[in-house]
Design an enzyme around this catalytic site. Structure first.
Site, short mmCIF file in Angstrom:
data_model
loop_
_atom_site.label_atom_id
_atom_site.label_comp_id
_atom_site.label_asym_id
_atom_site.label_seq_id
_atom_site.Cartn_x
_atom_site.Cartn_y
_atom_site.Cartn_z
N HIS A 173 10.43 -1.39 -2.56
CA HIS A 173 9.02 -1.10 -2.78
C HIS A 173 8.48 -1.78 -4.04
CE1 HIS A 173 8.38 1.80 0.46
NE2 HIS A 173 9.62 2.21 0.23
N ASP A 203 -1.01 -1.37 3.13
CA ASP A 203 -1.31 -2.81 3.07
C ASP A 203 -2.65 -3.11 3.73
OD1 ASP A 203 -0.34 -2.09 5.59
OD2 ASP A 203 0.40 -4.10 6.01
#
Length: 296
Positions: A173, A203
């Site tokens: 991440h 995203d």
């Protein structure tokens, strides 16, 4: 003058009118009396000035006993003491109030600064510093509410990164967060000044374009956004390629509310992702079908 009277005089408040006009007139008479006494005393001893002669002969003066003169002088002395004490008290009160005002202004600035910071945090994404979904809904809702029927259109671009989950799963991440920050910076640099780039979450990003409703400039902009985002990203020793999919909704053709426009742009984005065509326009006229897809 007795003790009770002295206590009464010193206990006067700032709003009390003491000495009164009558009292001041009495003191003036006493002073004139004393001066006349002194002038006459000098006159009787042979010491005389022209102005003193003029004063003593100008008009008769009221005679007061010594005890009356002493009492009047005591009252005048007390009045001066009280006025001096009141002035000092006023000066202290002024200084205290001034200090309190400065502190209040400082506290108010701190509160206002805290409110501004809190509002900024509430309306912006912590990771990318972009405006967030709440900010977008407020801005888009206000823009649409004040939009006149003949106003230039506006467009909503819904952007999603293809296969972003694989980046997180493969590299972690931390790398994924850096990809999102780079994407945010590239989107900001690609749109016009005055346009808004928002991170909805994950995203997913949205570009709110003011006064743009024609397909030709929107196609050019989508090509520009795709090239900017798809450029290689160097993160440490890694060099990653991330490709976006973009859905486009235009006001008023595809909707006149924030929810309608976002839903149409989202649907167009998923169609572009499914077909691998880069970007696609939403068509409300054909029941949600998509048209004018971008080149793959």
């Amino acid at each position: 003058m007795g003790m009770k009277q002295r206590q009464f005089l010193f206990g006067k408040t700032l709003t009390t009118t003491w000495p009164s006009a009558t009292q001041i007139q009495h003191w003036n008479q006493v002073l004139r009396n004393l001066r006349a006494r002194l002038v006459n005393q000098e006159f009787s001893t042979g010491v005389q000035r022209d102005e003193d002669t003029h004063f003593s002969q100008s008009k008769p003066w009221q005679d007061f006993s010594v005890s009356e003169c002493v009492a009047a002088l005591d009252e005048m002395h007390m009045a001066l003491q009280r006025e001096t004490a009141q002035r000092q008290e006023l000066e202290r009160a002024f200084q205290t109030s001034q200090t309190a005002l400065v502190q209040a202004e400082t506290d108010l600035d701190r509160v206002r600064g805290g409110e501004r910071r809190a509002r900024h945090l509430a309306l912006h994404d912590e990771l990318t510093s972009l405006p967030n979904r709440r900010h977008l809904l407020e801005q888009l809702g206000e823009t649409l509410a004040h939009r006149a029927p003949d106003s230039p259109g506006l467009s909503v671009l819904y952007l999603d990164l293809d296969a972003f989950k694989a980046v997180n799963d493969t590299y972690g991440h931390g790398v994924g967060d850096k990809v999102l920050r780079i994407t945010a910076a590239r989107l900001r640099g690609a749109v016009r000044q005055g346009d808004t780039v928002v991170r909805l979450g994950g995203d997913e990003f949205v570009c709110l374009l003011q006064d743009v409703a024609d397909e030709t400039p929107l196609r050019h902009l989508c090509d520009k956004l795709m090239q900017a985002v798809s450029a290689p990203m160097k993160i440490g020793v890694l060099q990653l390629l991330v490709r976006p999919s973009i859905g486009i909704a235009i006001c008023p053709q595809h909707g006149i509310t924030a929810d309608e426009l976002l839903a149409c742009a989202d649907a167009a984005m998923y169609a572009a992702k499914r077909d691998g065509c880069g970007f696609a326009f939403h068509s409300a006229a054909s029941g949600g079908d998509l048209r004018n897809k971008g080149a793959a």
